[in-house]
Design an enzyme around this catalytic site. Structure first.
Site, PDB file in Angstrom:
ATOM      1  N   HIS A  90       9.546   1.665   2.659  1.00 57.97           N
ATOM      2  CA  HIS A  90       8.655   1.473   3.816  1.00 57.97           C
ATOM      3  C   HIS A  90       8.004   0.094   3.752  1.00 57.97           C
ATOM      4  O   HIS A  90       7.608  -0.355   2.676  1.00 57.97           O
ATOM      5  CB  HIS A  90       7.570   2.552   3.843  1.00 57.97           C
ATOM      6  CG  HIS A  90       8.113   3.937   4.016  1.00 57.97           C
ATOM      7  ND1 HIS A  90       8.633   4.659   2.966  1.00 57.97           N
ATOM      8  CD2 HIS A  90       8.246   4.712   5.122  1.00 57.97           C
ATOM      9  CE1 HIS A  90       9.051   5.837   3.419  1.00 57.97           C
ATOM     10  NE2 HIS A  90       8.832   5.900   4.723  1.00 57.97           N
ATOM     11  N   HIS A 125      12.981   3.920  15.135  1.00 56.38           N
ATOM     12  CA  HIS A 125      12.246   4.937  14.359  1.00 56.38           C
ATOM     13  C   HIS A 125      11.157   5.573  15.239  1.00 56.38           C
ATOM     14  O   HIS A 125      10.101   5.945  14.734  1.00 56.38           O
ATOM     15  CB  HIS A 125      11.644   4.278  13.122  1.00 56.38           C
ATOM     16  CG  HIS A 125      11.200   5.243  12.052  1.00 56.38           C
ATOM     17  ND1 HIS A 125      11.927   6.355  11.679  1.00 56.38           N
ATOM     18  CD2 HIS A 125      10.100   5.251  11.237  1.00 56.38           C
ATOM     19  CE1 HIS A 125      11.292   6.987  10.705  1.00 56.38           C
ATOM     20  NE2 HIS A 125      10.182   6.353  10.432  1.00 56.38           N
ATOM     21  N   HIS A 183       5.933   7.379  15.836  1.00 57.93           N
ATOM     22  CA  HIS A 183       6.140   8.123  14.595  1.00 57.93           C
ATOM     23  C   HIS A 183       5.657   9.565  14.674  1.00 57.93           C
ATOM     24  O   HIS A 183       5.008  10.075  13.737  1.00 57.93           O
ATOM     25  CB  HIS A 183       5.450   7.398  13.431  1.00 57.93           C
ATOM     26  CG  HIS A 183       6.096   7.651  12.099  1.00 57.93           C
ATOM     27  ND1 HIS A 183       5.789   8.736  11.312  1.00 57.93           N
ATOM     28  CD2 HIS A 183       7.052   6.976  11.419  1.00 57.93           C
ATOM     29  CE1 HIS A 183       6.494   8.698  10.190  1.00 57.93           C
ATOM     30  NE2 HIS A 183       7.277   7.637  10.235  1.00 57.93           N
ATOM     31  N   ASP A 214      11.252   1.403   6.692  1.00 61.80           N
ATOM     32  CA  ASP A 214      10.762   2.170   7.841  1.00 61.80           C
ATOM     33  C   ASP A 214       9.312   1.854   8.188  1.00 61.80           C
ATOM     34  O   ASP A 214       8.535   1.408   7.339  1.00 61.80           O
ATOM     35  CB  ASP A 214      10.848   3.668   7.534  1.00 61.80           C
ATOM     36  CG  ASP A 214      12.260   4.215   7.609  1.00 61.80           C
ATOM     37  OD1 ASP A 214      13.210   3.404   7.644  1.00 61.80           O
ATOM     38  OD2 ASP A 214      12.405   5.448   7.627  1.00 61.80           O
TER      39      ASP A 214
END
Ligand SMILES: [Zn+2]
Length: 291
Positions: free
Chosen positions: A256, A162, A166, A111
C-alpha cells in the site's frame, strides 16, 4: 484505516429490491447476455480472497481499445459506421491471484493511493531500478493528486482501478458498484490517456456484480499472491521477509502507498527490490495475466 485484508464474513446483500432495474440500457444487458451470464437479479455471492486461482480466460490476451474511451458501455446500434467495441474479458467467478507464463518475473502492486507522502518515494525507488509496477488507485485520491497519476504513467507504470472511495463493494447496490468503478476508470482515462485494464476490489470483497461490471468495463479482476500486510505496520524487516519468502514466477505482491503511515512499505521496497533483482527477477506491469 484502509487496507485490503479480506473481511471475515463479508456478505452481499441478498435480493436487493429493484436490482434488475439497475441494469439500465440494452447495451449492458446485451453485453452480459452475449457473455452467457445471467442478469443481475440474484443475490451477491461474495468470494473471499485469496481463493483458488481462476481459470485463464479462453483465447488470446485482450488487445487495447482503439481509443481512450472505448471501454465505456455504449449502445451497440446507431447512426454512422459500426463502432468498434472494446475487447471485453470473460466474466470470472474468482479474481486472478497470480500471472502465468512467467519466468522469474513478478508483479509489484500498490493500493489505495496516490498519497504524496509515500507514492512519490515509491516512484523514485522504482525509477532508480528501472522497474515497472501497478498502482491500484482510488478515484478520490487520484482526483486530489493528478500529477502523481501522470508521473506513474510517464514512468511506464500501470494505473489501475481500486474504486472511487474504497467501499466494501459487496454491501453496495449494483448501480453503486458501477458508479464506484466507472467513475474511477473515467478519471484515470482523463488523466493518463487510457483506461485501467485491471480492477481490484477493496478488502478482497468480490461478488458476481463486481466481476460482471468489471468485465463490462473492460477490466480483469486481480487479487494477489503475496500479502505483505504492510498496513499493520509490522516493521519494514517483516515486510521484506514476506516478499522474499513469497517470491516466485508470476507472483503478485500486495503493498500500500496510502491509507495510513506507509513509511515501512517505502523502506521495505528499497531493500527487497534490489535483492530480487540480484536474484534474477524481473518486474512488469502486465496488460494481461500472461507476462
Ligand atoms: Zn485497498
Amino acid at each position: 484505516m484502509k487496507n485490503d485484508e479480506p473481511l471475515p464474513g463479508v456478505a452481499g446483500l441478498p435480493g436487493l429490491p429493484g436490482r434488475r432495474t439497475l441494469l439500465r440500457g440494452a447495451a449492458l444487458f446485451g453485453l452480459l447476455a452475449a457473455a452467457g451470464c445471467s442478469s443481475a437479479d440474484r443475490p451477491g455471492t461474495p468470494t473471499k480472497t485469496p481463493t483458488p486461482a481462476a481459470s485463464p480466460a479462453p483465447g488470446p490476451p485482450a488487445s487495447r481499445p482503439q481509443n481512450a474511451s472505448a471501454y465505456r458501455l455504449r449502445p451497440m446500434t446507431g447512426m454512422g459506421p459500426p463502432r468498434e467495441l472494446p475487447v471485453r474479458p470473460a466474466v470470472r467467478a474468482a479474481p486472478i491471484l497470480r500471472m502465468t507464463g512467467a519466468d522469474r518475473r513478478m508483479v509489484l502492486t500498490f493500493d489505495d493511493g496516490p498519497d504524496p507522502r509515500y507514492t512519490s518515494r515509491i516512484l523514485k525507488t522504482l525509477r532508480q531500478y528501472d522497474v515497472r509496477a501497478m498502482f491500484f488507485v482510488c478515484g478520490e485520491m487520484a482526483e486530489a493528486h493528478p500529477d502523481l497519476l501522470r508521473q506513474m504513467a510517464d514512468d511506464g507504470h500501470a494505473v489501475e482501478n481500486h474504486t472511487w472511495s474504497h467501499p466494501e463493494l459487496t454491501r453496495l447496490t449494483r448501480s453503486a458498484i458501477r458508479r464506484q468503478i466507472e467513475r474511477t476508470s473515467d478519471l484515470v482515462d482523463a488523466l493518463v490517456g487510457e483506461p485501467p485494464r485491471w480492477f481490484r476490489a477493496p478488502y478482497g470483497a468480490w461478488n458476481r456484480d463486481t466481476f460482471e461490471l468489471g468485465s463490462a468495463l473492460g477490466m480483469e479482476p486481480l487479487a494477489w499472491t503475496v500479502d505483505t500486510l504492510d498496513w499493520r505496520e509490522p516493521g519494514s524487516g517483516t515486510i521484506v521477509r514476506r516478499v522474499l519468502d513469497g517470491a516466485g514466477p508470476g507472483v503478485v505482491v500486495l503493498s500500500h502507498d496510502a491509507g495510513g503511515d506507509r513509511s515501512q512499505s517505502v523502506q521495505a521496497l528499497r531493500v527487497y527490490l534490489p535483492r530480487l533483482l540480484d536474484a534474477g527477477y524481473e518486474f512488469s506491469a502486465p496488460r494481461s495475466m500472461r507476462i
